[in-house]
Design a protein around this motif. Structure first.
Motif, PDB file in Angstrom:
ATOM      1  N   ALA A  17       0.833  -1.200   0.000  1.00 25.41           N
ATOM      2  CA  ALA A  17       0.000   0.000   0.000  1.00 25.41           C
ATOM      3  C   ALA A  17       0.874   1.259   0.000  1.00 25.41           C
ATOM      4  CB  ALA A  17      -0.931  -0.010   1.212  1.00 25.41           C
ATOM      5  N   ALA A  18       1.982   1.216   0.746  1.00 24.53           N
ATOM      6  CA  ALA A  18       2.867   2.379   0.784  1.00 24.53           C
ATOM      7  C   ALA A  18       3.394   2.691  -0.612  1.00 24.53           C
ATOM      8  CB  ALA A  18       4.018   2.113   1.749  1.00 24.53           C
ATOM      9  N   LEU A  19       3.802   1.658  -1.337  1.00 30.81           N
ATOM     10  CA  LEU A  19       4.326   1.866  -2.682  1.00 30.81           C
ATOM     11  C   LEU A  19       3.240   2.398  -3.618  1.00 30.81           C
ATOM     12  CD1 LEU A  19       6.923   1.614  -4.259  1.00 30.81           C
ATOM     13  CD2 LEU A  19       6.291  -0.744  -4.842  1.00 30.81           C
ATOM     14  N   TYR A  20       2.014   1.944  -3.433  1.00 30.63           N
ATOM     15  CA  TYR A  20       0.893   2.420  -4.257  1.00 30.63           C
ATOM     16  C   TYR A  20       0.685   3.924  -4.073  1.00 30.63           C
ATOM     17  CZ  TYR A  20      -3.983   3.429  -5.437  1.00 30.63           C
ATOM     18  OH  TYR A  20      -5.129   3.997  -5.938  1.00 30.63           O
ATOM     19  N   TYR A  21       0.661   4.392  -2.797  1.00 31.37           N
ATOM     20  CA  TYR A  21       0.412   5.813  -2.573  1.00 31.37           C
ATOM     21  C   TYR A  21       1.601   6.656  -3.014  1.00 31.37           C
ATOM     22  CZ  TYR A  21      -3.811   4.540  -0.114  1.00 31.37           C
ATOM     23  OH  TYR A  21      -5.063   4.051   0.185  1.00 31.37           O
ATOM     24  N   MET A  22       2.815   6.128  -2.908  1.00 32.18           N
ATOM     25  CA  MET A  22       3.960   6.866  -3.429  1.00 32.18           C
ATOM     26  C   MET A  22       3.835   7.007  -4.944  1.00 32.18           C
ATOM     27  SD  MET A  22       8.061   6.090  -3.166  1.00 32.18           S
ATOM     28  CE  MET A  22       8.296   7.073  -1.690  1.00 32.18           C
ATOM     29  N   ALA A  23       3.446   5.925  -5.595  1.00 32.28           N
ATOM     30  CA  ALA A  23       3.274   5.984  -7.057  1.00 32.28           C
ATOM     31  C   ALA A  23       2.191   6.990  -7.433  1.00 32.28           C
ATOM     32  CB  ALA A  23       2.931   4.595  -7.588  1.00 32.28           C
ATOM     33  N   ARG A  24       1.085   6.987  -6.714  1.00 29.96           N
ATOM     34  CA  ARG A  24       0.007   7.933  -6.984  1.00 29.96           C
ATOM     35  C   ARG A  24       0.539   9.363  -6.962  1.00 29.96           C
ATOM     36  NH1 ARG A  24      -5.377   6.786  -5.156  1.00 29.96           N
ATOM     37  NH2 ARG A  24      -5.692   9.037  -5.346  1.00 29.96           N
ATOM     38  N   MET A  25       1.353   9.673  -6.003  1.00 27.02           N
ATOM     39  CA  MET A  25       1.826  11.045  -5.845  1.00 27.02           C
ATOM     40  C   MET A  25       2.866  11.398  -6.912  1.00 27.02           C
ATOM     41  SD  MET A  25       1.936  11.443  -1.682  1.00 27.02           S
ATOM     42  CE  MET A  25       1.755  13.213  -1.709  1.00 27.02           C
ATOM     43  N   LEU A  26       3.778  10.479  -7.183  1.00 28.13           N
ATOM     44  CA  LEU A  26       4.793  10.776  -8.185  1.00 28.13           C
ATOM     45  C   LEU A  26       4.196  10.890  -9.581  1.00 28.13           C
ATOM     46  CD1 LEU A  26       7.747   8.546  -6.926  1.00 28.13           C
ATOM     47  CD2 LEU A  26       7.649  11.056  -6.938  1.00 28.13           C
ATOM     48  N   VAL A  27       3.248  10.013  -9.891  1.00 30.33           N
ATOM     49  CA  VAL A  27       2.586  10.062 -11.206  1.00 30.33           C
ATOM     50  C   VAL A  27       1.810  11.368 -11.370  1.00 30.33           C
ATOM     51  CG1 VAL A  27       0.749   9.010 -12.592  1.00 30.33           C
ATOM     52  CG2 VAL A  27       2.495   7.563 -11.524  1.00 30.33           C
TER      53      VAL A  27
END
Length: 438
Positions: free
Chosen positions: A270-280
């Motif tokens: 989940a942490a990686l998902y939210y990081m991806a959301r923000m970077l994208v």
């Protein structure tokens, strides 16, 4: 500030009666040395000042202590108690010309048979040459110098001046003394509109400064409140409000909150998902790097001491590589802290320690652990009895490092996870040694 000098030598001391519209602190100034609060070790019968007054003769002195502890009041009362003419200057507002006038008036008064007590507020602000200018008049007896300073005289005053004056140390006012001051204020102005808890909080906020406390009390009186304030309401009344957080980018803060909680909850996916959301979405990668650093110290701490270096290294790697390559370093740091053992022991310790520091104010450390770089400080007991830990068999002395008025506290409680399990063992071992040496 008091008048530069008393207008008439026949008036032994400056007028001690404040105007009816004077600030509360002035209206509550003590009228005799016996009314001075919190400095009995000096003004009492066995104190240095008490003995001088009883003998009817003063020596020059430096009153060293925190703000709002009674230095100015003591000087005025000393003149009144010994029948001396009172003159006062402030190093903040006075120059050489002012000093010359004071010294000339003191010489005239001496010829007329009147002794002069010269009170010099903030004496440490005079430069070395100006301090030397006092010496002839102190030596000749034209003035008895009473200097006031909040700074260490060993560092701020000339050795020649110190050799001609006794240094007297005033104590910060403790809670009992500050409570006594509030009692006097209430006897004059009526009950403060505060709950018992709020009154205690007001006393704690003064940090030993009686003048500040009375200023805050006067502010409360002037508001003519209809109902007593509790501690929370008192804080809002006396302090400025914190600005409301800007919510124009609510989605941004929702996502960073989700990332933080996923890391704290040890869910790397989940942490990686939210990081991806923000970077994208175009978030500044360095903003994310800073937040990862915060997570490392807030939610992991010493449970894994490598968490912080990992995050700092990731931030530097991103600065070196840029996007998109540098984003992989952020991913690595995010995964590392998500799977690391968790502990907020350091975070909770910080909050507890900061709270205690604000509540206890400027308590003096025990004398055995403060340095004594000057002879005067050594005579006052600075550094006496210190044990050098490396000279003991275990490299641990077990000495007390807490202020005299503050019992040992426990802020940091390591958890039984990761490296903090080892820290817990060390603390338990040292606690056992302390108990054996009592």
């Amino acid at each position: 500030m008091d008048d530069l000098f008393a207008p008439d030598p026949a008036s032994a001391a400056a007028d001690l009666s404040p105007a009816a519209d004077a600030p509360l602190a002035d209206r509550l100034r003590p009228r005799s040395l016996g009314e001075v609060i919190g400095q009995d070790h000096l003004t009492g019968p066995d104190g240095a000042i008490g003995r001088m007054v009883a003998a009817g003769r003063l020596s020059s002195m430096i009153l060293w202590g925190p703000p709002g502890t009674g230095k100015t009041s003591i000087a005025r009362l000393l003149a009144a108690a010994t029948g001396m003419r009172y003159a006062a200057v402030s190093a903040v507002f006075s120059g050489v010309a002012d000093l010359r006038k004071v010294f000339a008036a003191a010489e005239d008064a001496r010829r007329a048979g009147h002794r002069t007590l010269l009170f010099v507020d903030e004496i440490h602000r005079f430069n070395r040459a100006q301090q030397d200018g006092f010496l002839p008049y102190v030596e000749s007896g034209a003035v008895t110098l009473v200097g006031a300073t909040t700074e260490n005289p060993s560092f701020e005053l000339n050795a020649a001046l110190l050799s001609r004056a006794q240094v007297l140390v005033l104590k910060r006012l403790d809670d009992a003394a500050l409570g006594n001051l509030l009692d006097r204020a209430e006897a004059l102005e009526g009950p403060l509109p505060l709950t018992a808890e709020a009154r205690a909080a007001l006393v704690a906020s003064a940090d030993g400064d009686g003048r500040f406390l009375l200023g805050q009390a006067e502010t409360i009186y002037s508001a003519r409140l209809d109902a007593p304030l509790d501690p929370a309401a008192l804080g809002q009344f006396l302090q400025r409000r914190v600005a409301v957080y800007d919510k124009d980018r609510e989605g941004h803060y929702n996502l960073i909150s989700a990332l933080h909680k996923a890391v704290r909850g040890s869910d790397p996916q989940a942490a990686l998902y939210y990081m991806a959301r923000m970077l994208v979405a175009g978030e500044d990668p360095l903003f994310l790097a800073r937040r990862l650093v915060r997570m490392a110290v807030e939610d992991i701490g010493l449970a894994d001491p490598q968490a912080l270096p990992q995050c700092m290294a990731a931030m530097e790697a991103y600065r070196f590589l840029g996007s998109p390559e540098g984003e992989l370093a952020l991913v690595q740091a995010c995964l590392y802290i998500a799977v690391a053992p968790k502990s907020n022991a350091a975070y909770m310790a910080q909050k507890a320690a900061w709270k205690a520091a604000k509540e206890t104010g400027s308590l003096m450390p025990p004398m055995n652990i403060v340095n004594a770089p000057t002879g005067m400080m050594e005579k006052l007991g600075y550094g006496k009895g210190y044990t050098y830990d490396h000279d003991t068999p275990e490299g641990f002395s077990g000495d007390n490092y807490w202020p005299d008025n503050l019992p040992p506290q426990t802020f940091y409680e390591p958890v039984e996870r990761g490296f903090e399990r080892e820290v817990r063992k060390r603390l338990d071992y040292w606690d056992r040694l302390r108990k054996e040496r009592r």
